[in-house]
Design a protein around this motif. Structure first.
Motif, mmCIF file in Angstrom:
data_model
loop_
_atom_site.group_PDB
_atom_site.id
_atom_site.type_symbol
_atom_site.label_atom_id
_atom_site.label_comp_id
_atom_site.label_asym_id
_atom_site.label_seq_id
_atom_site.Cartn_x
_atom_site.Cartn_y
_atom_site.Cartn_z
ATOM 1 N N VAL A 82 9.466 -7.228 8.343
ATOM 2 C CA VAL A 82 8.217 -7.569 9.025
ATOM 3 C C VAL A 82 7.042 -6.883 8.333
ATOM 4 N N SER A 83 7.222 -5.619 7.978
ATOM 5 C CA SER A 83 6.155 -4.892 7.276
ATOM 6 C C SER A 83 5.790 -5.589 5.973
ATOM 7 N N GLN A 84 6.795 -5.993 5.219
ATOM 8 C CA GLN A 84 6.525 -6.677 3.948
ATOM 9 C C GLN A 84 5.860 -8.023 4.183
ATOM 10 N N GLY A 85 6.277 -8.724 5.244
ATOM 11 C CA GLY A 85 5.657 -10.011 5.559
ATOM 12 C C GLY A 85 4.180 -9.872 5.881
ATOM 13 N N ILE A 86 3.811 -8.815 6.597
ATOM 14 C CA ILE A 86 2.407 -8.569 6.926
ATOM 15 C C ILE A 86 1.597 -8.318 5.653
ATOM 16 N N VAL A 87 2.139 -7.481 4.774
ATOM 17 C CA VAL A 87 1.446 -7.172 3.519
ATOM 18 C C VAL A 87 1.298 -8.431 2.664
ATOM 19 N N ASP A 88 2.334 -9.246 2.617
ATOM 20 C CA ASP A 88 2.273 -10.479 1.822
ATOM 21 C C ASP A 88 1.191 -11.420 2.339
ATOM 22 N N LYS A 89 1.067 -11.538 3.667
ATOM 23 C CA LYS A 89 0.067 -12.437 4.249
ATOM 24 C C LYS A 89 -1.354 -11.953 3.996
ATOM 25 N N ALA A 90 -1.512 -10.652 3.741
ATOM 26 C CA ALA A 90 -2.852 -10.119 3.460
ATOM 27 C C ALA A 90 -3.328 -10.503 2.072
ATOM 28 N N GLY A 91 -2.405 -10.893 1.182
ATOM 29 C CA GLY A 91 -2.787 -11.294 -0.167
ATOM 30 C C GLY A 91 -3.513 -10.193 -0.934
ATOM 31 N N LEU A 92 -2.941 -9.010 -0.930
ATOM 32 C CA LEU A 92 -3.613 -7.856 -1.531
ATOM 33 C C LEU A 92 -3.734 -7.972 -3.044
ATOM 34 N N LYS A 93 -4.831 -7.373 -3.549
ATOM 35 C CA LYS A 93 -5.066 -7.282 -4.989
ATOM 36 C C LYS A 93 -5.002 -5.810 -5.404
ATOM 37 N N GLN A 94 -4.760 -5.580 -6.678
ATOM 38 C CA GLN A 94 -4.676 -4.212 -7.179
ATOM 39 C C GLN A 94 -6.004 -3.467 -7.085
ATOM 40 N N THR A 95 -7.093 -4.199 -6.881
ATOM 41 C CA THR A 95 -8.426 -3.586 -6.784
ATOM 42 C C THR A 95 -8.875 -3.368 -5.339
ATOM 43 N N ASP A 96 -8.032 -3.703 -4.372
ATOM 44 C CA ASP A 96 -8.441 -3.681 -2.963
ATOM 45 C C ASP A 96 -8.414 -2.273 -2.365
ATOM 46 N N THR A 97 -9.412 -2.020 -1.517
ATOM 47 C CA THR A 97 -9.385 -0.880 -0.601
ATOM 48 C C THR A 97 -8.997 -1.427 0.768
ATOM 49 N N VAL A 98 -7.963 -0.865 1.358
ATOM 50 C CA VAL A 98 -7.413 -1.366 2.626
ATOM 51 C C VAL A 98 -7.668 -0.356 3.731
ATOM 52 N N LEU A 99 -8.208 -0.833 4.837
ATOM 53 C CA LEU A 99 -8.333 -0.024 6.047
ATOM 54 C C LEU A 99 -7.111 -0.295 6.912
ATOM 55 N N GLU A 100 -6.369 0.762 7.239
ATOM 56 C CA GLU A 100 -5.240 0.613 8.151
ATOM 57 C C GLU A 100 -5.536 1.383 9.426
ATOM 58 N N VAL A 101 -5.454 0.694 10.561
ATOM 59 C CA VAL A 101 -5.699 1.317 11.865
ATOM 60 C C VAL A 101 -4.359 1.571 12.538
ATOM 61 N N GLY A 102 -4.105 2.828 12.893
ATOM 62 C CA GLY A 102 -2.854 3.197 13.544
ATOM 63 C C GLY A 102 -1.668 3.162 12.609
ATOM 64 N N PRO A 103 -1.667 3.964 11.531
ATOM 65 C CA PRO A 103 -0.565 3.930 10.563
ATOM 66 C C PRO A 103 0.739 4.508 11.080
ATOM 67 N N GLY A 104 0.670 5.341 12.147
ATOM 68 C CA GLY A 104 1.887 5.930 12.684
ATOM 69 C C GLY A 104 2.570 6.819 11.654
ATOM 70 N N THR A 105 3.884 6.612 11.449
ATOM 71 C CA THR A 105 4.639 7.427 10.499
ATOM 72 C C THR A 105 4.597 6.873 9.081
ATOM 73 N N GLY A 106 3.910 5.739 8.882
ATOM 74 C CA GLY A 106 3.672 5.253 7.528
ATOM 75 C C GLY A 106 4.603 4.184 7.008
ATOM 76 N N ASN A 107 5.415 3.565 7.874
ATOM 77 C CA ASN A 107 6.328 2.528 7.396
ATOM 78 C C ASN A 107 5.589 1.360 6.757
ATOM 79 N N LEU A 108 4.472 0.976 7.355
ATOM 80 C CA LEU A 108 3.652 -0.097 6.795
ATOM 81 C C LEU A 108 2.749 0.433 5.684
ATOM 82 N N THR A 109 2.298 1.663 5.834
ATOM 83 C CA THR A 109 1.356 2.263 4.885
ATOM 84 C C THR A 109 1.916 2.291 3.465
#
Length: 340
Positions: free
Chosen positions: A71-98
């Motif tokens: 699920v974490s990987q699916g969320i990241v994939d849907k964001a379509g991240l680029k190597q130049t992106d700055t990402v704001l993460e709200v509520g990272p918890g223990t960092g599994n998604l981070t």
């Protein structure tokens, strides 16, 4: 030496047997107390699974840690991240998604309200190749200005779903997209369309400023501790440029229209409280702009006249889309009728 009689020996034997009978009961009582302490300890550690690993999770802060890596990987994939992106993460918890975001982005700014979880996240990347890419902001995201970011990703604490959504929508400069985890019902209200049972003020207000799409469903067992409800992920892509609309005016109109969304607009606008508010706003606007209020002016006739002119008198908010409300707001404002 005094003699011991047969009667005395019999009494001593009976006393010894009685003492022997008592000892197993004492051991059993001790065992019961040990089991009670174990049950009490287990209860304090969280019978609901809130302490399976790491620190005790605080449900009052909406802490439900996403533990399914797919699920974490699916969320990241849907964001379509680029190597130049700055990402704001709200509520990272223990960092599994981070950590999955860090692998694909230039930088992650993680905003965490719980100092314990912020420390856990710091330790998780400390000394590794991802450490220099992570910045942690400790505090309530709703009480601070947001930094610059290209993409926002969040396993959102459910109690801040609505305020966070609109904080992001009104953030400037406009970001590319946000991929957010929400309670299932809230997510479906965001993406609802005219005619849907969940279509309402939240749907219209969010869709005025952004394209909102449903990405995936996420079951409660993908979290520790599991929440009481199912979840969904949505993707928000702000319109650029945003529509040139005064949001307070817009929201005032939409609030009246959806006060009884299955009633006609004419019925909603004819209520005494609504007409009094609109009449006061009309006169205030005329005074501020040095305009005369027409003799014999009646706000009810003016409001119904606008609705009739556009053919919306019998329309119902539950069936109207964003463009319908934009047209209606423009016509009201042209008639000097305002909602704030």
């Amino acid at each position: 030496m005094p003699k011991v009689t047969t009667q005395q020996l019999r009494k001593r034997t009976q006393a010894s047997a009685a003492n022997a009978a008592i000892k197993p009961q004492t051991i059993g009582a001790s065992h019961d107390r040990t089991q009670l302490r174990q049950r009490t300890t287990a209860k304090s550690d969280g019978a609901d699974g809130s302490r399976h690993f790491g620190p005790m999770f605080n449900k009052s802060l909406g802490q439900h840690i996403l533990i399914n890596p797919l699920v974490s990987q699916g969320i990241v994939d849907k964001a379509g991240l680029k190597q130049t992106d700055t990402v704001l993460e709200v509520g990272p918890g223990t960092g599994n998604l981070t950590v999955k975001i860090l692998e694909q982005a230039k930088k992650v700014v993680a905003c965490e309200a719980d100092a314990r979880l912020a420390a856990e996240l710091t330790k998780r990347v400390q000394g590794g190749p991802l450490q220099h890419k992570l910045e942690i902001l400790h505090g309530d995201v709703m009480k601070r200005d947001l930094p610059f970011f290209d993409v926002c990703i969040s396993n959102t604490p459910y109690q801040i779903s609505s305020p966070l959504t609109f904080k992001l929508i009104f953030h400037r400069p406009i970001f590319r997209c946000a991929v957010l985890m929400f309670q299932r019902e809230f997510a479906l209200r965001l993406v609802a369309r005219p005619g849907d049972s969940l279509y309402g003020r939240l749907s219209v207000n969010s869709q005025l400023y952004a394209k909102v799409t449903h990405v995936m469903k996420v079951g409660k067992n993908n979290f520790k501790p599991p929440p009481n409800v199912e979840s969904s992920v949505v993707k928000i892509e702000p319109l650029n440029p945003p529509p040139p609309v005064d949001f307070e005016e817009w929201d005032g109109l939409v609030r009246i229209a959806f006060s009884r969304k299955h009633k006609t607009l004419a019925a909603n606008f004819k209520t005494t409280a609504t007409l009094q508010m609109l009449d006061q706003n009309y006169r205030t606007f005329c005074t501020a702009n040095e305009m005369m209020v027409e003799e014999g002016f009646q706000i009810k006739a003016a409001v119904l006249g606008v609705l009739t002119q556009l053919g919306y008198g019998e329309a119902r908010a539950s069936k109207m889309d964003v463009h319908d409300f934009l047209k209606l707001l423009a016509a009201f404002n042209d008639a000097r009728i305002h909602f704030c």
